[in-house]
Design an enzyme around this catalytic site. Structure first.
Site, mmCIF file in Angstrom:
data_model
loop_
_atom_site.group_PDB
_atom_site.id
_atom_site.type_symbol
_atom_site.label_atom_id
_atom_site.label_comp_id
_atom_site.label_asym_id
_atom_site.label_seq_id
_atom_site.Cartn_x
_atom_site.Cartn_y
_atom_site.Cartn_z
ATOM 1 N N LYS A 111 61.884 20.356 -17.306
ATOM 2 C CA LYS A 111 61.035 20.707 -18.722
ATOM 3 C C LYS A 111 61.102 21.666 -19.020
ATOM 4 O O LYS A 111 61.082 21.431 -20.838
ATOM 5 C CB LYS A 111 59.571 21.496 -17.690
ATOM 6 C CG LYS A 111 59.088 20.444 -17.073
ATOM 7 C CD LYS A 111 57.512 20.956 -16.362
ATOM 8 C CE LYS A 111 57.146 20.010 -16.145
ATOM 9 N NZ LYS A 111 55.669 20.850 -15.618
ATOM 10 N N LYS A 193 58.993 9.666 -13.160
ATOM 11 C CA LYS A 193 57.620 9.115 -12.821
ATOM 12 C C LYS A 193 56.574 9.490 -13.961
ATOM 13 O O LYS A 193 56.347 9.806 -15.275
ATOM 14 C CB LYS A 193 57.325 10.819 -12.150
ATOM 15 C CG LYS A 193 56.822 11.846 -12.721
ATOM 16 C CD LYS A 193 56.835 13.320 -12.067
ATOM 17 C CE LYS A 193 56.209 14.354 -12.479
ATOM 18 N NZ LYS A 193 55.304 15.294 -11.849
ATOM 19 N N LYS A 196 51.890 13.732 -17.484
ATOM 20 C CA LYS A 196 50.774 14.234 -18.321
ATOM 21 C C LYS A 196 51.024 14.237 -19.844
ATOM 22 O O LYS A 196 50.723 14.030 -21.100
ATOM 23 C CB LYS A 196 50.337 14.810 -18.061
ATOM 24 C CG LYS A 196 49.109 15.948 -16.590
ATOM 25 C CD LYS A 196 48.276 16.741 -16.549
ATOM 26 C CE LYS A 196 47.776 17.245 -14.892
ATOM 27 N NZ LYS A 196 48.796 17.935 -15.178
HETATM 28 N N1 AQP Z 1 53.964 10.168 -10.744
HETATM 29 C C1 AQP Z 1 53.347 11.101 -9.783
HETATM 30 N N2 AQP Z 1 52.993 10.390 -8.710
HETATM 31 C C2 AQP Z 1 52.574 10.911 -7.480
HETATM 32 N N3 AQP Z 1 51.974 12.047 -7.603
HETATM 33 C C3 AQP Z 1 52.470 13.071 -8.565
HETATM 34 N N4 AQP Z 1 51.482 13.929 -8.656
HETATM 35 C C4 AQP Z 1 51.758 14.469 -10.437
HETATM 36 N N5 AQP Z 1 52.513 13.557 -11.332
HETATM 37 C C5 AQP Z 1 52.653 12.491 -9.889
HETATM 38 C C6 AQP Z 1 51.316 15.131 -8.062
HETATM 39 O O1 AQP Z 1 49.765 15.680 -8.550
HETATM 40 C C7 AQP Z 1 50.656 16.642 -8.958
HETATM 41 C C8 AQP Z 1 49.441 18.068 -9.518
HETATM 42 O O2 AQP Z 1 50.701 17.988 -10.591
HETATM 43 P P1 AQP Z 1 50.818 19.182 -11.092
HETATM 44 O O3 AQP Z 1 49.388 18.104 -12.813
HETATM 45 O O4 AQP Z 1 50.382 20.332 -10.884
HETATM 46 O O5 AQP Z 1 52.411 19.052 -11.775
HETATM 47 P P2 AQP Z 1 52.812 18.124 -12.362
HETATM 48 O O6 AQP Z 1 53.556 17.391 -11.031
HETATM 49 O O7 AQP Z 1 53.865 18.505 -12.941
HETATM 50 O O8 AQP Z 1 52.377 16.851 -12.930
HETATM 51 P P3 AQP Z 1 52.558 16.049 -14.268
HETATM 52 O O9 AQP Z 1 51.284 15.066 -14.686
HETATM 53 O O10 AQP Z 1 53.490 15.427 -14.774
HETATM 54 O O11 AQP Z 1 52.302 17.014 -15.165
HETATM 55 P P4 AQP Z 1 53.176 17.673 -16.694
HETATM 56 O O12 AQP Z 1 53.190 16.702 -17.214
HETATM 57 O O13 AQP Z 1 52.408 18.337 -17.127
HETATM 58 O O14 AQP Z 1 53.404 18.236 -16.159
HETATM 59 C C9 AQP Z 1 51.032 17.193 -7.581
HETATM 60 O O15 AQP Z 1 50.758 16.976 -6.784
HETATM 61 C C10 AQP Z 1 52.080 16.298 -7.909
HETATM 62 O O16 AQP Z 1 53.376 16.196 -6.958
#
Ligand code: AQP
Length: 327
Positions: A111, A193, A196
């Site tokens: 990030k 992965k 968001k």
């Molecule tokens: N692609 C994924 N597959 C399985 N689990 C996932 N999680 C996120 N993406 C996947 C799980 O969702 C929960 C919440 O995640 P988060 O919002 O706290 O942060 P993140 O993991 O950083 O999610 P994003 O979507 O990738 O958000 P951004 O882009 O903002 O960083 C966690 O349990 C995570 O493991």
């Protein structure tokens, strides 16, 4: 009955990876466990957010938790920033966290490369706040996707270190990761992965995407060379689609491989889109009902905040006393 804590950042649109990797498990766990599910807005601001959008996303995520099946009679739901114990414990934990260990966090490395205006201290410190989130509730299990495993391991290290130095204070939690669905990948770039913050609009299926948009994203999902619909290390794209299909239909991957033996990607994707919509449309219907008035959401969040603050104050006081803070 285990004590369970988990959360999602209101940093964008919740997607199928968040649902399959996290929320779907939570819905099952709430029946037999003492669960707390948080909207982690303090984590969201570790990358730049538009304040108006963030405010709206907090209620959107709350409503999606409920629409996906989290039941406030069984689990507590609250907004992280409404409980100041989280930042207070994070500071105490900061003072025992090795700088070098935070530098090794892979999510920080990924990030920070994307932060155009320079990496912030908040992004660097994010895993310590996450450790505080978890430790404040004597959490035994943390259901997360694979990407959060390293942060839960840091939490364990900090709890053990604190207990060894200041006396038994924190429960040492375990990550709870379901191997098959721990990492749902982008539909366009299946080595990354689903996320968001993905700039490619076709990469993630958002829970609030219109049904025709979802079908279109699935039909346009990349596939691998060869026409076989099989789960294998060499077939990242199709394996990811099979994982999604299996998670939303509860049909095992070998059964799906058998069903689509000798059939084309077109038919497979059409059926996958139907299976995904059969889960998402009822979620969207419940979401729309919930958003007609935000009174119910506010009631759930008030109750969740009051209850969780009662619990977290006990652990925080214990930690402060152990360190020698205050009078
Ligand atoms: N692609 C994924 N597959 C399985 N689990 C996932 N999680 C996120 N993406 C996947 C799980 O969702 C929960 C919440 O995640 P988060 O919002 O706290 O942060 P993140 O993991 O950083 O999610 P994003 O979507 O990738 O958000 P951004 O882009 O903002 O960083 C966690 O349990 C995570 O493991």
């Amino acid at each position: 009955m285990s004590k369970i804590f988990s959360g999602i950042q209101p940093s964008g649109n919740l997607h199928l990876g968040n649902y399959i990797g996290a929320i779907k498990q939570w819905v099952e766990l709430q029946n037999d466990n003492d669960c707390i599910f948080c909207i982690v807005d303090l984590h969201a601001i570790t990358v730049a957010q538009d304040p108006k959008v963030l405010k709206e996303k907090i209620l959107e995520v709350t409503a999606l938790y409920l629409a996906c099946g989290i039941d406030p009679q069984k689990a507590k739901i609250f907004i992280q920033s409404e409980n100041p114990h989280h930042t207070e414990l994070a500071w105490i934990l900061n003072c025992i966290t090795p700088f070098g260990q935070l530098e090794r966090m892979t999510q920080f490395k990924d990030k920070s490369q994307k932060q155009q205006e320079g990496t912030t201290a908040g992004l660097f410190d994010y895993p310590v706040l996450m450790a505080a989130d978890i430790l404040l509730y004597d959490t035994q299990e943390v259901p997360v996707g694979q990407d959060q495993k390293q942060h839960v391991e840091l939490t364990r290290d900090l709890a053990e270190k604190f207990n060894a130095r200041f006396g038994q204070t924190f429960v040492v939690p375990n990550p709870r990761i379901i191997k098959e669905t721990a990492r749902i990948m982008s539909l366009q770039e299946p080595t990354y992965k689903m996320s968001k913050s993905d700039a490619d609009m076709l990469g993630a299926i958002n829970l609030l995407d219109a049904p025709d948009v979802i079908t279109n994203k699935i039909m346009k999902a990349v596939t691998d060379s060869g026409s076989e619909i099989a789960y294998s290390g060499e077939k990242n794209a199709v394996s990811n689609l099979l994982s999604i299909y299996s998670a939303v239909s509860n049909i095992s991957i070998p059964e799906l491989e058998e069903k689509y033996r000798g059939k084309g990607y077109g038919e497979f994707k059409k059926d996958l889109a139907e299976a995904v919509l059969s889960i998402i449309i009822p979620i969207q219907d419940r979401y729309s009902q919930l958003r007609e008035s935000d009174d119910e959401l506010n009631r759930v969040l008030d109750e969740g905040r009051d209850e969780t603050m009662k619990r977290s104050s006990i652990v925080l006081q214990k930690a402060k006393k152990a360190v020698g803070l205050g009078r």
